[in-house]
Each structure stands twice: as C-alpha cells, then as structure tokens.
Design an enzyme around this catalytic site. Sequence first.
Site, PDB file in Angstrom:
ATOM      1  N   ARG A  89       0.832  -1.212   0.000  1.00 37.32           N
ATOM      2  CA  ARG A  89       0.000   0.000   0.000  1.00 37.32           C
ATOM      3  C   ARG A  89       0.861   1.255   0.000  1.00 37.32           C
ATOM      4  O   ARG A  89       0.504   2.276  -0.616  1.00 37.32           O
ATOM      5  CB  ARG A  89      -0.924  -0.029   1.232  1.00 37.32           C
ATOM      6  N   HIS A 136      -3.070  -5.313   8.373  1.00 37.63           N
ATOM      7  CA  HIS A 136      -4.258  -4.632   8.888  1.00 37.63           C
ATOM      8  C   HIS A 136      -4.269  -4.615  10.414  1.00 37.63           C
ATOM      9  O   HIS A 136      -5.312  -4.382  11.028  1.00 37.63           O
ATOM     10  CB  HIS A 136      -5.524  -5.319   8.348  1.00 37.63           C
ATOM     11  N   ASP A 167     -14.535   6.319  13.256  1.00 40.43           N
ATOM     12  CA  ASP A 167     -14.056   5.031  13.729  1.00 40.43           C
ATOM     13  C   ASP A 167     -14.317   4.960  15.229  1.00 40.43           C
ATOM     14  O   ASP A 167     -15.072   5.757  15.776  1.00 40.43           O
ATOM     15  CB  ASP A 167     -12.567   4.841  13.393  1.00 40.43           C
ATOM     16  N   HIS A 356     -16.508   3.861   9.403  1.00 42.02           N
ATOM     17  CA  HIS A 356     -15.444   2.858   9.380  1.00 42.02           C
ATOM     18  C   HIS A 356     -15.390   2.050  10.677  1.00 42.02           C
ATOM     19  O   HIS A 356     -14.374   1.465  11.017  1.00 42.02           O
ATOM     20  CB  HIS A 356     -14.102   3.568   9.141  1.00 42.02           C
ATOM     21  N   GLU A 384      -4.902  -9.382  11.097  1.00 45.84           N
ATOM     22  CA  GLU A 384      -5.891  -8.674  11.902  1.00 45.84           C
ATOM     23  C   GLU A 384      -5.585  -8.841  13.388  1.00 45.84           C
ATOM     24  O   GLU A 384      -4.992  -9.839  13.803  1.00 45.84           O
ATOM     25  CB  GLU A 384      -7.300  -9.223  11.633  1.00 45.84           C
TER      26      GLU A 384
END
Length: 450
Positions: A89, A136, A167, A356, A384
């Site tokens: 990314r 992530h 968030d 989000h 995660e």
Amino acid sequence: MSSRVIQSLLFLNNLKKIPLAVEDIDCLFTTKSFNSELLKQISTAKKRIYLAALYLEDDQAGADVLSALYQAKKNNPSLDIVVCVDFHRAQRGLIGVDKSASTNAIWYQQVAKTEGLGVKIIGIPVKRKELFGVQHLKGFIFDDQVLYSGASLNNIYLHQQDKYRLDRYWLIKNNVLADSLVRFLQDQFLSTNAVTSLNTESIADFQSLKLAHKTLTHDLKTASYQYQGQVSPDQLTVTPLFGLGARKNQLNKTIRQIFQSTEQELIVFTPYFNLPGAIVRDINALLTRGVQLTIIVGDKTANDFYIPADKPFKTIGTLPYLYESNIKKFATKHQQSIDKGLLKIHLWQDKANSFHLKGLYSDNRFAMLTGHNLNPRAWRLDLENALLIDDPKQEIKGLLDKELSGILANTRKIKHFNEIEDIANYPDNVKKILIRMRRFKADRLVKGLL
C-alpha cells in the site's frame, strides 16, 4: 441455556486476560478528539512510540503526524519510534489516481533525507500482492498507553478538513498490554528479514524478501500475543487477539464464540456488509434462539468508495452498491425477525462523511475493539488483531453506552427491506456492471476478496 452457549461462554471465560483498572480506560467520541489525542501522546511519550496502521498518508494530516514524530525524536533522542504500515500500500498511489503520482514511500524517503532516520517506517508484506492480503494490524502505543482504533492516518480519518471518517477510539493505560503489543511487532516482524525500511534511500523489493517472507507467513499462522495473564471471572480485563488465515485463527474463533455465547443482545459494527459464511450461520442460529441482534453499518453514501453523482464515475464506485445489495438481500431473508424486533438494522449517514466502525458488544459484557471488517477478506487474507474487553460488573457500560448513543444518532432504522434501494433504481453505469457480474457469477469472486 444450550450446551453451545455454555461451551462458548467457557471459552471466553478461560481466555488469558490482563486485569484493568476502570480509571485507566477512556473512550474518545470524535475524529477531532482522536487527532488531538494522537498528537498529544506523540509529544509526551518518554520511552517508545509504536504505530500500526494500514497506511500513513502523504497529505496534511499525515504530514502533521510524521512531523510530530520527528520533533519528538529531536526532543528526546533516546525515544524508540517505529511506524508499521503495509508494504504494498505504501508503494502505490491512491485508487483512481494517476500511477505517475508520488507514493507514500517516496514521501517517507524525501522527509528522511531532511530529518534523518530517527523515525523507523517499516513496510510489512503479507502476500505477494496487496490484492491477496494486507497489514491490517491496528494500535498506537505510547509508553504504557494504548490508543486503539481501526483508523489509518490521513486527512479524513483525522478530520483535517471538512470531512471525516468515523471510527472507534479507546485509550487504555496498561503496561502489560502495551508491552505485549510492542513485543509482538518486534518478535514477529522487526527481528526478521521479511520486512523492510520504507524511508531508507533504497527499498528492498518483494523478490528479495521472498524466502524470509515464506518463513514469516508460516510463523504467523500460529502466532499470538505473549503476556503474563490470568483467568479473572469477575474482574475488568482485556485480551489482545491476533489472526491470519481461515485455519487456526484465534481472532476468528473468538468472534464466533461471542456470537454463539450471546444470550440477550449482540451489537455488531461493520462498514462493509459482506459477511463470511460462518458468521451468516451464527446469525441464523442466534436469531433462531430469540437473541436480539443489532447491526450498525454505513449507508452506501457513507462508504469510502462511494462516488457522488456529480463526480466522474469509476468502476470502484460500484462497491457501495454491491454492499447495499447484500444488506437488502439479508433484510429480505430476515424480515420476520425485523418484524418481531429481534433484528435491528441501522444505516449510518452524516452528510458527506464516511463510516469505518468495527467491533462487537455482547450482553453488556464483552466488547471487542478491532480493525476486523467481518468480511471474507479479513476472515482469510489480512493480518488482523483486536482487544477483547471483558466487563462482568459493567464498570465501563457508561462509556460504551455513550459511544453507542453517539453512533446511533446519525442512523436510520430499517423497518422493512423495501426501504433499502433496489438495483432497478441504481445509476445506469452501476446497474450494468452489477448485472454483468451476476450473469458471469463474478460477484462471488469479488465478494471473496472484499
């Protein structure tokens, strides 16, 4: 109480837990307060700053964060500062932007030429290509403070301009938790040859990391946070969780146990409605048991891929409509549960802002803070993590209720599936793409990667 509920509660009760003091937990309720707290923590840290996010963006808010990190290093040269972002990314531009545009990695390098390498920016490759998995992991550690959010670091997440992406933002002071999160990053990534610096003059390509990366991937499938914990049946505690891949995934397993253990009410936050098959089955069983389920998801206009009608359309702009069609199909299937009041679906929308939020809240006791999107991609592909708070005496219920109330204030409750827009009413370019995908069954493939 069924045997499945008893087994799931036993699993959750037997997790290794870190005791918390209620006065050491706080919740921030706005993007602006998150921005302020982030910069405050950077400026006051004495020993270490470890930031884990999908990306640190080359924009004004990102520049403010990076500048604050370098200033903190100048003020305290012994400060250990590490930023962990996704390897792939960081080395591409924004979706839909000209490929010749500068990347975040180029920006990191340019800043380092002026400021030096006192701030370590590390790229973590999860798979050979970004499409098949990203870094992530979430969490910002400042000495013994953990600021946990699913947010990345750029203008919209930090409400730099006139738009924000909402968030969750929880601040927990606990040295055992902070040490565990930092040790995980050090042991699993920073001590290996599978990651690379993104702000040195030359950035290693994936091919040169390939052999070490294979070992890393193997090790991560059984990795977990290490700490001295205890089983505390009546104490406020937190458990850090990690997961990668569909098998032996402690985080996925814990998520399922929360669904299966809930006796009265489960609240689910997710920005992208594309549930894994296992969760769909758990929801069916949960509703059959007569448990109340509340799902809070962003309206399609609050999706970060949504393109307003007055902007040039790109194919990526189809995604919010795909998610909405999933919601409509789900609501249609469960209309009877909606009528009974067992299922509540809330669509979040606040002007042109986006949504989000991720996480679970079960029976006013188990609260999961996470970056996990509850979709097939998070379930199978991405790195995660999560923090599972166990609050048996409801000591932080006030904070959780206040957070929930603020979120619900910008939602509309769906009473019938017909309130959700149908494909027949979608813009022609969206309609054509969705019909073509269904005709060739490509929608199944796409949903598996989202």
